[in-house]
Design a protein around this motif. Structure first.
Motif, PDB file in Angstrom:
ATOM      1  N   LEU A 242      -4.248  -4.634  -5.085  1.00  0.00           N
ATOM      2  CA  LEU A 242      -3.687  -3.333  -4.719  1.00  0.00           C
ATOM      3  C   LEU A 242      -4.750  -2.264  -4.919  1.00  0.00           C
ATOM      4  O   LEU A 242      -5.588  -2.378  -5.823  1.00  0.00           O
ATOM      5  CB  LEU A 242      -2.480  -3.021  -5.610  1.00  0.00           C
TER       6      LEU A 242
ATOM      7  N   THR B 217       1.740   6.554   4.041  1.00  0.00           N
ATOM      8  CA  THR B 217       0.994   5.304   4.121  1.00  0.00           C
ATOM      9  C   THR B 217       1.205   4.460   2.874  1.00  0.00           C
ATOM     10  O   THR B 217       1.479   3.266   2.958  1.00  0.00           O
ATOM     11  CB  THR B 217      -0.519   5.600   4.248  1.00  0.00           C
TER      12      THR B 217
ATOM     13  N   PRO C  62       3.910   5.026  -3.047  1.00  0.00           N
ATOM     14  CA  PRO C  62       4.581   6.160  -3.699  1.00  0.00           C
ATOM     15  C   PRO C  62       5.211   7.145  -2.701  1.00  0.00           C
ATOM     16  O   PRO C  62       6.203   7.800  -3.028  1.00  0.00           O
ATOM     17  CB  PRO C  62       3.465   6.830  -4.502  1.00  0.00           C
TER      18      PRO C  62
ATOM     19  N   GLY D 298      13.561 -12.538  14.111  1.00  0.00           N
ATOM     20  CA  GLY D 298      13.540 -12.277  15.545  1.00  0.00           C
ATOM     21  C   GLY D 298      12.602 -11.137  15.882  1.00  0.00           C
ATOM     22  O   GLY D 298      12.223 -10.339  15.015  1.00  0.00           O
TER      23      GLY D 298
ATOM     24  N   TYR E  83       0.975  -7.041   2.225  1.00  0.00           N
ATOM     25  CA  TYR E  83       1.304  -7.817   1.023  1.00  0.00           C
ATOM     26  C   TYR E  83       1.513  -9.296   1.320  1.00  0.00           C
ATOM     27  O   TYR E  83       2.116 -10.006   0.513  1.00  0.00           O
ATOM     28  CB  TYR E  83       2.521  -7.180   0.324  1.00  0.00           C
TER      29      TYR E  83
ATOM     30  N   ARG F 189       6.913  -8.363   3.122  1.00  0.00           N
ATOM     31  CA  ARG F 189       5.463  -8.404   2.913  1.00  0.00           C
ATOM     32  C   ARG F 189       4.689  -7.540   3.920  1.00  0.00           C
ATOM     33  O   ARG F 189       3.903  -6.693   3.507  1.00  0.00           O
ATOM     34  CB  ARG F 189       4.964  -9.841   2.975  1.00  0.00           C
ATOM     35  N   GLY F 190       4.912  -7.734   5.206  1.00  0.00           N
ATOM     36  CA  GLY F 190       4.091  -7.033   6.193  1.00  0.00           C
ATOM     37  C   GLY F 190       2.641  -7.465   6.029  1.00  0.00           C
ATOM     38  O   GLY F 190       2.328  -8.275   5.151  1.00  0.00           O
TER      39      GLY F 190
ATOM     40  N   GLY G 115       8.805  -5.146   6.596  1.00  0.00           N
ATOM     41  CA  GLY G 115       7.672  -4.969   5.688  1.00  0.00           C
ATOM     42  C   GLY G 115       8.197  -4.229   4.465  1.00  0.00           C
ATOM     43  O   GLY G 115       9.402  -4.249   4.158  1.00  0.00           O
TER      44      GLY G 115
HETATM   45  C1  LIG Z   1      -4.111  -4.180   4.359  1.00  0.00           C
HETATM   46  C2  LIG Z   1      -3.307  -3.089   3.709  1.00  0.00           C
HETATM   47  C3  LIG Z   1      -3.345  -2.921   2.327  1.00  0.00           C
HETATM   48  C4  LIG Z   1      -2.593  -1.917   1.711  1.00  0.00           C
HETATM   49  N1  LIG Z   1      -2.651  -1.766   0.357  1.00  0.00           N
HETATM   50  C5  LIG Z   1      -1.902  -0.827  -0.245  1.00  0.00           C
HETATM   51  C6  LIG Z   1      -1.903  -0.663  -1.678  1.00  0.00           C
HETATM   52  O1  LIG Z   1      -2.599  -1.381  -2.381  1.00  0.00           O
HETATM   53  N2  LIG Z   1      -1.111   0.294  -2.225  1.00  0.00           N
HETATM   54  C7  LIG Z   1      -0.340   1.121  -1.458  1.00  0.00           C
HETATM   55  O2  LIG Z   1       0.360   1.971  -1.997  1.00  0.00           O
HETATM   56  N3  LIG Z   1      -0.342   1.005  -0.114  1.00  0.00           N
HETATM   57  C8  LIG Z   1      -1.091   0.057   0.490  1.00  0.00           C
HETATM   58  N4  LIG Z   1      -1.069  -0.067   1.859  1.00  0.00           N
HETATM   59  C9  LIG Z   1      -0.244   0.881   2.618  1.00  0.00           C
HETATM   60  C10 LIG Z   1       1.263   0.584   2.668  1.00  0.00           C
HETATM   61  O3  LIG Z   1       1.809   0.044   1.532  1.00  0.00           O
HETATM   62  C11 LIG Z   1       1.617  -0.197   3.871  1.00  0.00           C
HETATM   63  O4  LIG Z   1       1.145   0.489   4.990  1.00  0.00           O
HETATM   64  C12 LIG Z   1       3.130  -0.399   3.910  1.00  0.00           C
HETATM   65  O5  LIG Z   1       3.316  -1.659   3.392  1.00  0.00           O
HETATM   66  C13 LIG Z   1       3.740  -0.175   5.250  1.00  0.00           C
HETATM   67  O6  LIG Z   1       4.939  -0.899   5.317  1.00  0.00           O
HETATM   68  P1  LIG Z   1       5.795  -0.967   6.635  1.00  0.00           P
HETATM   69  O7  LIG Z   1       6.941  -1.843   6.309  1.00  0.00           O
HETATM   70  O8  LIG Z   1       6.091   0.393   7.137  1.00  0.00           O
HETATM   71  O9  LIG Z   1       4.852  -1.612   7.720  1.00  0.00           O
HETATM   72  P2  LIG Z   1       4.303  -3.092   7.843  1.00  0.00           P
HETATM   73  O10 LIG Z   1       3.884  -3.597   6.524  1.00  0.00           O
HETATM   74  O11 LIG Z   1       3.306  -3.066   8.949  1.00  0.00           O
HETATM   75  O12 LIG Z   1       5.572  -3.932   8.274  1.00  0.00           O
HETATM   76  C14 LIG Z   1       6.180  -3.790   9.527  1.00  0.00           C
HETATM   77  C15 LIG Z   1       6.946  -5.060   9.795  1.00  0.00           C
HETATM   78  O13 LIG Z   1       7.671  -4.903  10.985  1.00  0.00           O
HETATM   79  C16 LIG Z   1       7.625  -6.114  11.717  1.00  0.00           C
HETATM   80  N5  LIG Z   1       7.859  -5.773  13.120  1.00  0.00           N
HETATM   81  C17 LIG Z   1       7.145  -4.898  13.874  1.00  0.00           C
HETATM   82  N6  LIG Z   1       7.681  -4.805  15.103  1.00  0.00           N
HETATM   83  C18 LIG Z   1       8.743  -5.625  15.127  1.00  0.00           C
HETATM   84  C19 LIG Z   1       9.694  -5.969  16.136  1.00  0.00           C
HETATM   85  N7  LIG Z   1       9.637  -5.423  17.357  1.00  0.00           N
HETATM   86  N8  LIG Z   1      10.664  -6.855  15.840  1.00  0.00           N
HETATM   87  C20 LIG Z   1      10.744  -7.418  14.598  1.00  0.00           C
HETATM   88  N9  LIG Z   1       9.859  -7.136  13.612  1.00  0.00           N
HETATM   89  C21 LIG Z   1       8.869  -6.243  13.867  1.00  0.00           C
HETATM   90  C22 LIG Z   1       6.240  -6.666  11.445  1.00  0.00           C
HETATM   91  O14 LIG Z   1       6.194  -8.063  11.653  1.00  0.00           O
HETATM   92  C23 LIG Z   1       6.046  -6.274   9.977  1.00  0.00           C
HETATM   93  O15 LIG Z   1       6.441  -7.287   9.086  1.00  0.00           O
HETATM   94  C24 LIG Z   1      -1.802  -1.063   2.491  1.00  0.00           C
HETATM   95  C25 LIG Z   1      -1.756  -1.240   3.888  1.00  0.00           C
HETATM   96  C26 LIG Z   1      -2.498  -2.242   4.494  1.00  0.00           C
HETATM   97  C27 LIG Z   1      -2.432  -2.404   5.995  1.00  0.00           C
END
Ligand SMILES: Cc1cc2nc3c(=O)[nH]c(=O)nc-3n(C[C@H](O)[C@H](O)[C@H](O)COP(=O)(O)OP(=O)(O)OC[C@H]3O[C@@H](n4cnc5c(N)ncnc54)[C@H](O)[C@@H]3O)c2cc1C
Length: 508
Positions: free
Chosen positions: A83, A474, A477, A154, A74, A70-71, A39
């Motif tokens: 956003l 979260t 920034p 994977g 995005y 993306r997660g 993500g």
């Molecule tokens: C709907 C939503 C809208 C948001 N909007 C904003 C915004 O406008 N502005 C802002 O600043 N923040 C925003 N946020 C907050 C923040 O940007 C996100 O929480 C951030 O993108 C988190 O990123 P991440 O990579 O930690 O987690 P995630 O985006 O959840 O990504 C985790 C990734 O890990 C992968 N994964 C998980 N377990 C495994 C595994 N065992 N094996 C392989 N892959 C795995 C998943 O498939 C996923 O792609 C938003 C959050 C959400 C949920």
């Protein structure tokens, strides 16, 4: 998808062990660092690592979904999902705050769908995902990373120590061997509200994952819908329903019925005094915030200034609080903190206000007690209203729905998350939940703590997984600074390449 988005393709690795020594175009490679989850957090960490570790250190990014970068946040295809932070504050780099804005402004007009990007524009979230993908693609293409970087499609289901490193098991019995790994596994779908009979949650009217592509599929536009939760995910789902031309009533129910506030436009009053200090006891902090916003309003400003002033020191405040006060904050202040701190763009708030004004959207406060199926196929959701002491029927009320979508916000209580990787990590004691069940227990350097409290030198975490230690981890920034910091930490732990026994080589 543009050509630049297509540049990196996931590598296909076969079942069986990956050897401990690798021959890359720049010479032998060390087992390196694996990032689980691509993500925002994982992808940005990969980018920073590639800029910091020697060319002989492998960086492996593993993502279970089709697209990296993306997660859930995005990947939305709905351009009304914008956003909730303006473009001028969404750069992936703390030291280059306008990077995202400049990237947007350099896009050809036909790729901007009529948006004129300025620092205060709220652009579709999928544009941000594209930006993050572009950054990694550009890094991989521009510098000679050779075979150093691998993107693997994977699902990591287990991680175990393998004597001097870690062994990651992926689906289809594939294995990746590394020196260190980082959990960037992000947000998990919300937990269902506990009720005596949980069978409703297995039925066809319930949708457990608000971010799944099929959540609103095959929904009769006249059907009443219940959304559990009244936060940002609920706002997204209401917008999706309105975009689809939904005509039926929409009810959103949460314990307090608080909706996120809208972003304000007024600058801080010029004569607003800067706070001398912030207390770290919850009651005192609440008082200071209340007084600060009153003072701000008297000077012609609004409360946004007071909340925004806390932003740079939120983690410090959290870490200075004792665990009791953190728990008190979560119990009493969190709902208010969330709706004031994580706000929505004005045009989105306008649509929500209009839906409420027309009576289509109703916000209720209460706690779900029971689901009762009806002969017409709909469900009565019985709940105890927050202010329902005088009601008949034992103080209970009811809302009828044909579909119930759980928008209650990500589940962060790892003790109940069913994900196989989480279960096996907790099972083998490599990690433990943090004391307040906000994520995994990590040190200030993002190293995970094991069940016995030991600090891992091999397993780390980044992003929302680390909220227990950092609280505000979260939004972009905050995560961008953490990812850069962790990349520096991991680079400093990286030793010169060793050539392992599997190929008969020697350490060097
Ligand atoms: C709907 C939503 C809208 C948001 N909007 C904003 C915004 O406008 N502005 C802002 O600043 N923040 C925003 N946020 C907050 C923040 O940007 C996100 O929480 C951030 O993108 C988190 O990123 P991440 O990579 O930690 O987690 P995630 O985006 O959840 O990504 C985790 C990734 O890990 C992968 N994964 C998980 N377990 C495994 C595994 N065992 N094996 C392989 N892959 C795995 C998943 O498939 C996923 O792609 C938003 C959050 C959400 C949920």
């Amino acid at each position: 998808m543009t050509a630049q988005d297509k540049a990196i393709q996931p590598a296909e690795i076969q079942a069986g062990h990956t050897p401990l020594a690798f021959e890359g175009s720049n010479g032998p490679l060390s087992p390196g660092i694996a990032i689980v989850g691509a993500g925002f957090s994982g992808t940005l960490l990969a980018l920073h690592l590639l800029q910091r570790v020697p060319l002989q250190t492998r960086v492996v990014l593993i993502e279970r979904n089709a697209q990296f970068g993306r997660g859930p946040a995005y990947s939305t295809g709905n351009s009304s999902h914008v956003l909730n932070v303006p473009a001028g504050k969404m750069s992936a780099f703390h030291s280059r705050p306008l990077d995202f804005l400049q990237w947007l402004q350099a896009l050809p007009a036909d790729e901007l769908s009529g948006i004129d990007p300025t620092a205060t524009t709220f652009v579709p979230r999928r544009m941000f995902g594209r930006y993050i993908r572009h950054l990694l693609n550009q890094e991989v293409k521009a510098r000679n990373h050779g075979d150093q970087f691998e993107l693997i499609r994977g699902d990591v289901v287990d991680i175990v120590p393998n004597g001097g490193g870690l062994s990651l098991t992926l689906d289809r019995n594939r294995t990746v061997e590394v020196d260190r790994a980082v959990l960037a596994i992000g947000n998990f779908p919300p937990a269902p509200p506990p009720v005596a009979d949980m069978s409703f949650y297995d039925g066809p009217s319930y949708r457990p994952d608000p971010w799944a592509a099929d959540t609103l599929d095959a929904l009769d536009p006249d059907l009443p819908v219940l959304l559990i939760g009244t936060g940002l995910t609920t706002i997204d789902t209401v917008i999706s329903l309105l975009d689809r031309g939904h005509r039926g009533p929409i009810t959103a129910l949460s314990r307090r019925g608080l909706l996120p506030h809208r972003h304000g436009s007024s600058p801080p009053p010029p004569d607003m005094p800067e706070s001398d200090s912030f207390p770290t006891r919850v009651n005192d902090l609440a008082r200071v915030l209340r007084e600060g916003s009153r003072r701000c309003r008297e000077l012609g400003g609004d409360w946004h200034t007071v909340i925004d002033e806390l932003r740079p020191i939120t983690t410090e405040l959290w870490q200075a609080m004792c665990v009791k006060d953190r728990a008190r904050f979560l119990r009493h202040m969190r709902p208010w903190w969330d709706v004031h701190r994580h706000r929505v763009a004005g045009p989105v708030a306008d649509r929500i206000d209009a839906a409420r004004g027309s009576g289509q959207l109703q916000i209720r406060a209460g706690r779900i007690r029971e689901y009762r199926s009806r002969p017409d196929g709909l469900t009565d959701i019985v709940y105890r209203p927050r202010f329902g002491a005088g009601l008949e029927n034992g103080g209970l009320d009811c809302v009828t729905a044909g579909r119930v979508v759980n928008c209650a916000g990500p589940d962060a209580d790892y003790s109940r998350i069913r994900d196989p990787l989480v279960r096996s990590l907790l099972g083998n004691g490599l990690v433990r939940p943090d004391p307040l069940c906000l994520g995994l227990d990590v040190t200030a350097n993002c190293a995970t703590l094991g069940r016995d409290g030991s600090i891992s030198r091999r397993l780390f975490a980044v992003g929302p997984v680390t909220k227990g230690t950092f609280w505000e981890m979260t939004a972009v920034p905050d995560i961008r600074q953490q990812a850069e910091f962790l990349a520096g930490q991991l680079a400093s732990l990286t030793k010169p390449v060793r050539v392992a026994a599997a190929s008969g080589g020697q350490a060097s």
